[in-house]
Enzyme design. Structure first.
Site, PDB file in Angstrom:
ATOM      1  N   ASP A 273     -15.495  -1.767   8.407  1.00  0.00           N
ATOM      2  CA  ASP A 273     -16.166  -2.149   7.166  1.00  0.00           C
ATOM      3  C   ASP A 273     -17.205  -3.230   7.446  1.00  0.00           C
ATOM      4  O   ASP A 273     -16.950  -4.166   8.222  1.00  0.00           O
ATOM      5  CB  ASP A 273     -15.146  -2.652   6.148  1.00  0.00           C
ATOM      6  CG  ASP A 273     -14.152  -1.566   5.745  1.00  0.00           C
ATOM      7  OD1 ASP A 273     -14.524  -0.375   5.830  1.00  0.00           O
ATOM      8  OD2 ASP A 273     -13.026  -1.905   5.355  1.00  0.00           O
TER       9      ASP A 273
ATOM     10  N   GLU B 263     -13.907  -5.985   9.314  1.00  0.00           N
ATOM     11  CA  GLU B 263     -12.616  -5.635   9.903  1.00  0.00           C
ATOM     12  C   GLU B 263     -12.634  -4.191  10.352  1.00  0.00           C
ATOM     13  O   GLU B 263     -13.458  -3.387   9.896  1.00  0.00           O
ATOM     14  CB  GLU B 263     -11.473  -5.860   8.906  1.00  0.00           C
ATOM     15  CG  GLU B 263     -11.502  -4.952   7.700  1.00  0.00           C
ATOM     16  CD  GLU B 263     -10.306  -5.168   6.777  1.00  0.00           C
ATOM     17  OE1 GLU B 263      -9.313  -5.778   7.213  1.00  0.00           O
ATOM     18  OE2 GLU B 263     -10.362  -4.712   5.625  1.00  0.00           O
TER      19      GLU B 263
ATOM     20  N   ARG C 191     -11.724   2.922  10.976  1.00  0.00           N
ATOM     21  CA  ARG C 191     -12.815   2.717  10.022  1.00  0.00           C
ATOM     22  C   ARG C 191     -13.205   1.247  10.044  1.00  0.00           C
ATOM     23  O   ARG C 191     -12.358   0.376   9.845  1.00  0.00           O
ATOM     24  CB  ARG C 191     -12.391   3.107   8.610  1.00  0.00           C
ATOM     25  CG  ARG C 191     -13.558   3.208   7.621  1.00  0.00           C
ATOM     26  CD  ARG C 191     -13.111   3.195   6.175  1.00  0.00           C
ATOM     27  NE  ARG C 191     -12.636   1.872   5.787  1.00  0.00           N
ATOM     28  CZ  ARG C 191     -11.402   1.615   5.378  1.00  0.00           C
ATOM     29  NH1 ARG C 191     -10.489   2.578   5.314  1.00  0.00           N
ATOM     30  NH2 ARG C 191     -11.052   0.384   5.040  1.00  0.00           N
TER      31      ARG C 191
ATOM     32  N   TYR D 280      -9.095   2.565  -4.387  1.00  0.00           N
ATOM     33  CA  TYR D 280      -8.155   3.635  -4.698  1.00  0.00           C
ATOM     34  C   TYR D 280      -8.075   3.993  -6.181  1.00  0.00           C
ATOM     35  O   TYR D 280      -7.131   4.647  -6.601  1.00  0.00           O
ATOM     36  CB  TYR D 280      -6.765   3.260  -4.167  1.00  0.00           C
ATOM     37  CG  TYR D 280      -6.757   3.097  -2.671  1.00  0.00           C
ATOM     38  CD1 TYR D 280      -7.042   4.175  -1.831  1.00  0.00           C
ATOM     39  CD2 TYR D 280      -6.513   1.862  -2.084  1.00  0.00           C
ATOM     40  CE1 TYR D 280      -7.058   4.032  -0.461  1.00  0.00           C
ATOM     41  CE2 TYR D 280      -6.525   1.708  -0.698  1.00  0.00           C
ATOM     42  CZ  TYR D 280      -6.797   2.801   0.096  1.00  0.00           C
ATOM     43  OH  TYR D 280      -6.812   2.656   1.456  1.00  0.00           O
TER      44      TYR D 280
ATOM     45  N   SER E 150      -6.759  -3.131   3.599  1.00  0.00           N
ATOM     46  CA  SER E 150      -7.286  -2.595   2.337  1.00  0.00           C
ATOM     47  C   SER E 150      -7.720  -3.681   1.354  1.00  0.00           C
ATOM     48  O   SER E 150      -7.599  -3.526   0.144  1.00  0.00           O
ATOM     49  CB  SER E 150      -6.262  -1.673   1.660  1.00  0.00           C
ATOM     50  OG  SER E 150      -6.154  -0.477   2.366  1.00  0.00           O
TER      51      SER E 150
ATOM     52  N   GLU F   3       0.816  -1.212   0.000  1.00  0.00           N
ATOM     53  CA  GLU F   3       0.000   0.000   0.000  1.00  0.00           C
ATOM     54  C   GLU F   3       0.858   1.274   0.000  1.00  0.00           C
ATOM     55  O   GLU F   3       0.398   2.343   0.397  1.00  0.00           O
ATOM     56  CB  GLU F   3      -0.928  -0.010   1.213  1.00  0.00           C
ATOM     57  CG  GLU F   3      -1.864  -1.202   1.245  1.00  0.00           C
ATOM     58  CD  GLU F   3      -2.677  -1.285   2.512  1.00  0.00           C
ATOM     59  OE1 GLU F   3      -3.513  -0.392   2.739  1.00  0.00           O
ATOM     60  OE2 GLU F   3      -2.468  -2.236   3.289  1.00  0.00           O
TER      61      GLU F   3
ATOM     62  N   ASN G 216     -10.059  -0.965  10.563  1.00  0.00           N
ATOM     63  CA  ASN G 216      -8.794  -0.442  10.055  1.00  0.00           C
ATOM     64  C   ASN G 216      -8.309   0.663  10.977  1.00  0.00           C
ATOM     65  O   ASN G 216      -8.995   1.673  11.154  1.00  0.00           O
ATOM     66  CB  ASN G 216      -9.027   0.088   8.632  1.00  0.00           C
ATOM     67  CG  ASN G 216      -7.769   0.485   7.915  1.00  0.00           C
ATOM     68  OD1 ASN G 216      -6.822   0.978   8.530  1.00  0.00           O
ATOM     69  ND2 ASN G 216      -7.744   0.299   6.612  1.00  0.00           N
TER      70      ASN G 216
ATOM     71  N   GLY H 269      -7.161   5.480   5.268  1.00  0.00           N
ATOM     72  CA  GLY H 269      -6.543   6.358   4.290  1.00  0.00           C
ATOM     73  C   GLY H 269      -6.946   7.811   4.455  1.00  0.00           C
ATOM     74  O   GLY H 269      -8.013   8.141   4.969  1.00  0.00           O
TER      75      GLY H 269
END
Length: 308
Positions: free
Chosen positions: A255, A271, A253, A214, A144, A17, A273, A277
């Site tokens: 998901d 998950e 964050r 992305y 990600s 990443e 994070n 980002g």
């Protein structure tokens, strides 16, 4: 807040990443300079990161790294040993949250619904399916959605999976297999312990993988999500609970997948994070903006919490 403090924005590194991290870091540095911060240094992490940080003597490090080793506790432990203040979550939280099985061990007993999963040796996938199809295969400690594959009954992976078929089984010795949760992709950002909003991610084709996250135009963000209020509130409560149970700091964050045919019982957290980002396509800045928090103010709030 003293805007003469020396902020080092740590970014880049050598994970899968890297490019996203560089975009996040440059955005953070630019926002700070635009808001009058006089001493901002951008540091592209290399193997000499400890000596570089020692030379720079930052008052605070903005951790804009994504993936390993910037998200798995390695860099956090190094900065703890150096006595540095830094944004986002610390060592213990980072170690747990990057590992999907450890995350379940913390969150599920705390009342957070997650898909049941089983660890499998990748070599065995060429002989048999670990669980009934459709199912998801993912590396246990990548972020990600890197290396995620959905194995379906009529898909092109073969039955069993063929050795020559590209997939995470060729890159990782061990994978996590989970039942595929049909339905909708949603996500909730949490900052300072407070959930911001629910965003639905409408994907042009496939699922919300690294490329969709992305690549401009591959995913439409609907914020706030057009879902019933009770479902949105349940997701926000679950994300805030995950943030607290894991001991997250700064922004996180979470998901979700939601099987809307099952109502609230169809909400599954996939998950959390700990290093979300900060790019122009990123979800945390987008949700913050919806709550009236500009990108620059978001960056400053993360620094302010790190300095406490």
């Amino acid at each position: 807040m003293n805007k003469d403090l020396h902020v080092v924005v740590l970014m880049g590194g050598w994970s899968s990443e890297r490019e996203v991290s560089l975009t996040s870091g440059r955005g953070v540095a630019q926002a700070l300079r635009e808001r009058g911060w006089s001493n901002v240094t951008e540091l592209d992490m290399d193997r000499d990161v400890a000596s570089r940080l020692a030379e720079l003597k930052p008052d605070v490090v903005f951790n804009a790294l994504h993936g390993t080793p910037g998200e798995d506790g390695t860099v956090q432990g190094m900065m703890d040993l150096m006595g540095l203040k830094y944004t986002h979550s610390g060592l213990e939280t980072s170690v747990i949250a990057i590992d999907k099985e450890l995350t379940k061990m913390v969150l599920v007993p705390g009342g957070v619904r997650m898909p049941k999963g089983t660890m499998v040796e990748s070599e065995t996938l060429y002989e048999r399916d670990p669980i009934p199809r459709p199912y998801v295969l993912k590396p246990v400690n990548e972020g990600s959605s890197v290396g995620v594959a959905i194995v379906t009954e009529g898909g092109n992976h073969g039955s069993p999976i063929g050795r020559d078929v590209p997939g995470p089984w060729q890159k990782f010795d061990e994978l996590l297999a989970e039942p595929f949760i049909k339905g909708r992709e949603l996500t909730v950002a949490v900052m300072g312990g407070e959930p911001l909003a629910v965003t639905e991610l409408k994907i042009d084709n496939g699922f919300y993988d690294y490329e969709h996250k992305y690549t401009d135009g591959r995913t439409v963000h609907v914020c706030p999500a057009e879902i019933p209020d009770d479902i949105a509130q349940s997701m926000m409560d679950m994300a805030a609970r995950a943030h607290a149970l894991l001991g997250c700091k700064g922004a996180s964050r979470s998901d979700f997948r939601w099987d809307d045919e099952q109502g609230e019982a169809g909400i599954y957290l996939l998950e959390t994070n700990t290093q979300p980002g900060m790019t122009p396509l990123s979800l945390v800045p987008e949700q913050a903006k919806m709550r009236g928090i500009s990108y620059g103010e978001l960056v400053e709030r993360l620094i302010e919490e790190a300095l406490q």
